[in-house]
Design a protein around this motif. Structure first.
Motif, PDB file in Angstrom:
ATOM      1  N   ARG A 331       0.837  -1.199   0.000  1.00  0.00           N
ATOM      2  CA  ARG A 331       0.000   0.000   0.000  1.00  0.00           C
ATOM      3  C   ARG A 331       0.879   1.259   0.000  1.00  0.00           C
ATOM      4  N   THR A 356      -1.026   8.216   7.265  1.00  0.00           N
ATOM      5  CA  THR A 356      -2.178   7.306   7.296  1.00  0.00           C
ATOM      6  C   THR A 356      -2.286   6.466   6.030  1.00  0.00           C
ATOM      7  N   GLY A 359      -2.864   2.518   6.521  1.00  0.00           N
ATOM      8  CA  GLY A 359      -3.799   2.017   7.523  1.00  0.00           C
ATOM      9  C   GLY A 359      -3.166   1.633   8.838  1.00  0.00           C
ATOM     10  N   ARG A 461     -10.966  -5.620   6.760  1.00  0.00           N
ATOM     11  CA  ARG A 461     -10.100  -4.435   6.826  1.00  0.00           C
ATOM     12  C   ARG A 461      -9.301  -4.230   5.539  1.00  0.00           C
ATOM     13  N   GLU A 462      -8.645  -5.283   5.040  1.00  0.00           N
ATOM     14  CA  GLU A 462      -7.807  -5.123   3.853  1.00  0.00           C
ATOM     15  C   GLU A 462      -8.638  -4.716   2.642  1.00  0.00           C
ATOM     16  N   LEU A 465      -9.478  -1.025   2.969  1.00  0.00           N
ATOM     17  CA  LEU A 465      -8.339  -0.176   2.617  1.00  0.00           C
ATOM     18  C   LEU A 465      -8.119  -0.157   1.109  1.00  0.00           C
ATOM     19  N   ASP A 469      -8.269   3.160  -1.393  1.00  0.00           N
ATOM     20  CA  ASP A 469      -7.190   3.482  -2.330  1.00  0.00           C
ATOM     21  C   ASP A 469      -7.710   3.588  -3.760  1.00  0.00           C
ATOM     22  N   VAL A 493     -10.360   4.986  10.456  1.00  0.00           N
ATOM     23  CA  VAL A 493      -9.734   4.804   9.146  1.00  0.00           C
ATOM     24  C   VAL A 493     -10.477   5.626   8.101  1.00  0.00           C
ATOM     25  N   ALA A 497      -9.120   8.734   5.710  1.00  0.00           N
ATOM     26  CA  ALA A 497      -9.244   8.717   4.254  1.00  0.00           C
ATOM     27  C   ALA A 497      -9.903   9.993   3.743  1.00  0.00           C
TER      28      ALA A 497
END
Length: 509
Positions: A331, A356, A359, A461-462, A465, A469, A493, A497
Motif C-alpha cells: 500500500r 495514514t 492504515g 479491513r484489507e 483499505l 485506495d 480509518v 481517508a
C-alpha cells in the motif's frame, strides 16, 4: 534439541545476527558463517532502525544493540514541498552505515564463538550441517536452487528507484519532490553518520525514459554506478544537497521486487530475511525483518524437540507478521508511486496522508503524536482556523462532521445520505481488485460518466483499505464525487481517508 553444526549462508546483518544468537543458545555447536564477499567491502549506505525494532533487538541481545546504538546517528523526520517544510520530532529514529553495522555484528558474532569465513561461495546442498540458515539476500541462490520446495513468487513494482549517498549529514531525514523538464523525482534521504547521508530517489517509468535513464541504465556495466543519472539528480536536488555531490556504490535504477515464498523451510534448510520475503523500503528495511527473523528462529529452535518442529514454529510465528507488513508495504509503495499526484495539497495535509497511507497509523493517533503538523493539516482540509481543530480524541468525528460542496451537491457532513446511493448520476462500483493492479486501471478507464461513484465490496479491513485506495484513483482520474462503504468498526480509518482526500464521503455499514 542438540545441534552439533550450524551453517549460515550470507554475512549480512540477518545472517550474522542469527549466527550469534544460535551460538549463544547452543554453545557446544560449531556455528559458521559463509560470506562470498570480503569484510572491508559492502554494498549500500545507511540502514534505518525504528524504535520498535530497537526494543525487539534489546530484548534479544542487549550487548549487540548497545554496540549498534553507539555507532548509529539519531535524526528527526521532515517533508518539504517547494519552499514549505514540516518536521516531526522523533528522538528514537536511528540510522547506521551498513559497513559500520556489519562491523559491529561481525565483532559480536566472533565474540560469541562464531567462525566467519569470507570469500567462500557455498550452497545448501554442499554443506554437511545439522541446520543450514540461508540468509543470502534478495537474489538468494538457495531459494533459486530449491525453488520447487520453497515456491517463490516475485512481483515487480511499477516505479523505479536508485540508492546513492552523499558525504555530508543532512540536518534531518527528509521526503522531498523536485520537478524537472522530464517529470517529478522524489527523494527519501536521511543522515546515518556525522558526515554521511543516504539518498533514495524514485520516479515513474515515463519520467525515467524521458530523462534518458533507460539508456544510461542499459549502458552502465554491472558492478558500476550510473554516473549520468547521478549527475542529473545531483543538479535536480542541489538545494537539498547544499552543493554536495551524490556518491554511487554499484548504483543503478531498479524496480522493487516483492518476494513471497510458499514455504520458508525444507528438510534442514531455512530461509531468513530477504531470501524468504521482502517489503518495500518506505515502511522500514529488510535489515529489520531479517534480524527479527533471526530472533524468532533462535527462539523456535530453543523451544522444540526436533528440527522439523522448530522450523515449523519459526515459520508459523513469523509468517503472519511478515505478511501483514508486506500488505502495508504494498500500500505504501503504491502511495509513493502516485506521490506527484498529491502535490497540490498543503504540505501539512500531505503529511497526514503520508502517515495514514497504509492504515497503520490512524488520524487521531497522528494528531496526538504530532499536533504541530496535524492541526494545520486538518485546518487546511476543513478550511478553518487552526484553533478550531479539536483535541486528538475528537478529531475523527470532527472530520466526518465537516461540510462538503461538490458541483451541484451540498452535504452538511462527510457521511453520505442513503438517498445518494440511488440518485440519478450515481454509479455503483463493486471493488474486489487490488488498487494498483492492471485490472483496476482497466476498470477505472471503463467507468461510465457519473456525478458520483459509490464504491462497495467486502467488509474486512484489507478490502476496505483497498476500496479507499481505489477511491483516490477514481477521484483523481475522473474528478467525480467518490463515496465508499466502510464498516462501522473502521470509523477512524474512514476519517483519515476523508482528511487525506482519498474519498469525499463515506457510508458506514
Amino acid at each position: 534439541m542438540k545441534l552439533d553444526t550450524i551453517a549460515v549462508l550470507g554475512g549480512g546483518p540477518g545472517g550474522l545476527y542469527a549466527a550469534r544468537l544460535l551460538k549463544r543458545s547452543h554453545p557446544d555447536a560449531a556455528v559458521t558463517v559463509y560470506e562470498q564477499g570480503v569484510p572491508d567491502k559492502t554494498f549500500g549506505f545507511g540502514v534505518g532502525l525504528a524504535s520498535r525494532t530497537q526494543r525487539n533487538l534489546r530484548l534479544a541481545d542487549e550487548e549487540s544493540l548497545d554496540g549498534i546504538v553507539a555507532a548509529a546517528h539519531g535524526h528527526e523526520m521532515s517533508m518539504r514541498v517547494g519552499e514549505n517544510e514540516v518536521r516531526l520530532a522523533h528522538g528514537e529514529l536511528l540510522a547506521i552505515g551498513r559497513a559500520a553495522l556489519l562491523s559491529v555484528l561481525q565483532k559480536h558474532a566472533e565474540g560469541a564463538g562464531v567462525e566467519l569465513r569470507f570469500g567462500e561461495r557455498r550452497s545448501a546442498s554442499g554443506l554437511d550441517a545439522d541446520l543450514v540458515v540461508a540468509a543470502d539476500g534478495i537474489s538468494s541462490a538457495t531459494r533459486t536452487e530449491l525453488a520447487a520446495e520453497f515456491g517463490p513468487e516475485i512481483a515487480e513494482g511499477e516505479g523505479l528507484y536508485l540508492w546513492c549517498g552523499t558525504d555530508f549529514a543532512l540536518p534531518r531525514a527528509i521526503f522531498t519532490p523536485v520537478a524537472t523538464e522530464h517529470g517529478t523525482f522524489v527523494a527519501h534521504a536521511y543522515p546515518y553518520a556525522p558526515d554521511r547521508s543516504t539518498f533514495l530517489i524514485e520516479t515513474d517509468e515515463k519520467t525515467w525514459r524521458r530523462a534518458g535513464f533507460d539508456v544510461s541504465t542499459r549502458e552502465t556495466p554491472n558492478g558500476e554506478s550510473d554516473q549520468f543519472s547521478l549527475r542529473y539528480l545531483e543538479e535536480a536536488f542541489s538545494g537539498t544537497l547544499q552543493g554536495n555531490r551524490l556518491i554511487g556504490n554499484r548504483t543503478k535504477w531498479l524496480r522493487f521486487r516483492t518476494i513471497r515464498c510458499r514455504n520458508w523451510h525444507t528438510r534442514n534448510t531455512v530461509l531468513l530475511g530477504d531470501a524468504a520475503h521482502t517489503a518495500h523500503y518506505s515502511i522500514g528495511s529488510g535489515t529489520k525483518l531479517a534480524m527479527e527473523d533471526a530472533i524468532a528462529l533462535d527462539r523456535a529452535v530453543l523451544a522444540s524437540g526436533d528440527l522439523g518442529e522448530a522450523l515449523g514454529k519459526y515459520e508459523a510465528e513469523r509468517r503472519p507478521a511478515v505478511e501483514h507488513l508486506q500488505a502495508i508495504a504494498e500500500r505504501s509503495m503504491a502511495w509513493w508511486d502516485s506521490f506527484p499526484d498529491r502535490l497540490a495539497m498543503p504540505v501539512e495535509q500531505l503529511m497526514i496522508a503520508y502517515m495514514t497511507r497504509a492504515g497503520k497509523v490512524t488520524v487521531d493517533r497522528f494528531a496526538e503524536s504530532a499536533p504541530q503538523v496535524a492541526r494545520p493539516g486538518l485546518a487546511a482540509f476543513a478550511g478553518v482556523a487552526i484553533d478550531e481543530v479539536p483535541s486528538p480524541a475528537s478529531v475523527p468525528e470532527w472530520i466526518l462532521d465537516q461540510p462538503l460542496a461538490s458541483g451541484a451537491h451540498r452535504f452538511p457532513r462527510r457521511i453520505a445520505p442513503e438517498e445518494l446511493r440511488t440518485a440519478a448520476g450515481t454509479v455503483p462500483v463493486e471493488i474486489s481488485l487490488r488498487p494498483w493492479s492492471p485490472e483496476t486501471a482497466d476498470l477505472i478507464a471503463g467507468l461510465p460518466p457519473a456525478t458520483a461513484y459509490w464504491l462497495t465490496g467486502p467488509d474486512d479491513r484489507e478490502a476496505t483499505l483497498d476500496r479507499l485506495d481505489v477511491g483516490e484513483r477514481i477521484r483523481r482520474t475522473t474528478g467525480a464525487l467518490v463515496v465508499a462503504d466502510v464498516p462501522a468498526g473502521l470509523r477512524t480509518v474512514a476519517a483519515g481517508a476523508v482528511a487525506s482526500e482519498r474519498v469525499d464521503l463515506v457510508a458506514f455499514t
